[in-house]
Scaffold this active site. Sequence first.
Site, PDB file in Angstrom:
ATOM      1  N   TYR A  78      -2.444  -0.470  10.666  1.00 31.19           N
ATOM      2  CA  TYR A  78      -2.171  -1.014   9.148  1.00 31.19           C
ATOM      3  C   TYR A  78      -0.378  -0.563   7.888  1.00 31.19           C
ATOM      4  CZ  TYR A  78      -4.470  -1.017   4.094  1.00 31.19           C
ATOM      5  OH  TYR A  78      -4.734  -1.175   2.609  1.00 31.19           O
TER       6      TYR A  78
ATOM      7  N   SER B 175       0.866  -1.016  -0.169  1.00 30.83           N
ATOM      8  CA  SER B 175       0.024   0.177  -0.170  1.00 30.83           C
ATOM      9  C   SER B 175       1.016   1.324  -0.221  1.00 30.83           C
ATOM     10  CB  SER B 175      -0.937   0.126   1.250  1.00 30.83           C
ATOM     11  OG  SER B 175      -1.597   1.557   1.290  1.00 30.83           O
TER      12      SER B 175
END
Length: 245
Positions: free
Chosen positions: A155, A142
């Site tokens: 995350y 990501s």
Amino acid sequence: MSGTESKVVAITGASSGIGEAAALLLSERGMKVVLGARGLDRLEFLVARIVDAGGEAACARTDVKRREDLSELVKLACERYGKLDVLVSNAGIAPISLLDDLRVEDWEDMIDVNIKGVLYGIAAALPVFRKQGFGHFVNTASTAGHKTVPTMSVYSGTKFAVRAISEGLRQEAGDKLRVTIISPGFVHTNLADSMTNPEVKAQIVGTMDKMAISPDAIARAIAFAIEQPADVDVNEIIVRPTAQG
Ligand SMILES: NC(=O)c1ccc[n+]([C@@H]2O[C@H](COP(=O)([O-])OP(=O)(O)OC[C@H]3O[C@@H](n4cnc5c(N)ncnc54)[C@H](OP(=O)(O)O)[C@@H]3O)[C@@H](O)[C@H]2O)c1
């Protein structure tokens, strides 16, 4: 290594979003896809759609928290199609929140799915790739694996870990195996469904509605990496909305 048209590609998190878009695009391009996720109904529907369009696909219920499920997915590819060219470790969740909220179970879930799920994929496919003398890991990280912001610490941490593990794998892989990190920015998918904090979820959905790009854009990046010649290893692709800061 076999030509692109006959590649066998296993994909985790294939029941929606980026994984589903990748399954459709790669099968359109002639690859055989072996699809894993927990939602078997959605996977079976996707397999039927691919087969109806003239492609080849198989699926198995796969929870990436379970090491044996990854082994079974890789085994299914090898038994059904005789080999595995690519493992796309794409399954991921993002129940993000401020650390002050102490949503410890969410932290553990993200670590289990986003990090350990990728590791179990490596454990399942690496011995097969070594034996075959070819193979390609594509791991979904990501832009949060490059830069963190409040609510995204854990995350982000999992995605930094995916990038570190993938780079270590690349260095250890030798001259026959390829390793690609795909780092998307905001993409229109069901990822917000995994968010457990309603305020944070509403904020992310708002940002997604404003600027997120189609999962097809990420599927094209995955296809690009896979379609390179065997001696060309595309190590990382960042694809984000033009509007993302
Ligand atoms: N959307 C974004 O803006 C964005 C940005 C950067 C990175 N990413 C990353 O992209 C990847 C794909 O996410 P997405 O955006 O396409 O979201 P999505 O639409 O929610 O897809 C996530 C997929 O992961 C699967 N999954 C969740 N938990 C799983 C588990 N324990 N075992 C197996 N599969 C599991 C889900 O299927 P089941 O529920 O059926 O298991 C689903 O197929 C993730 O790694 C995510 O972190 C997304």
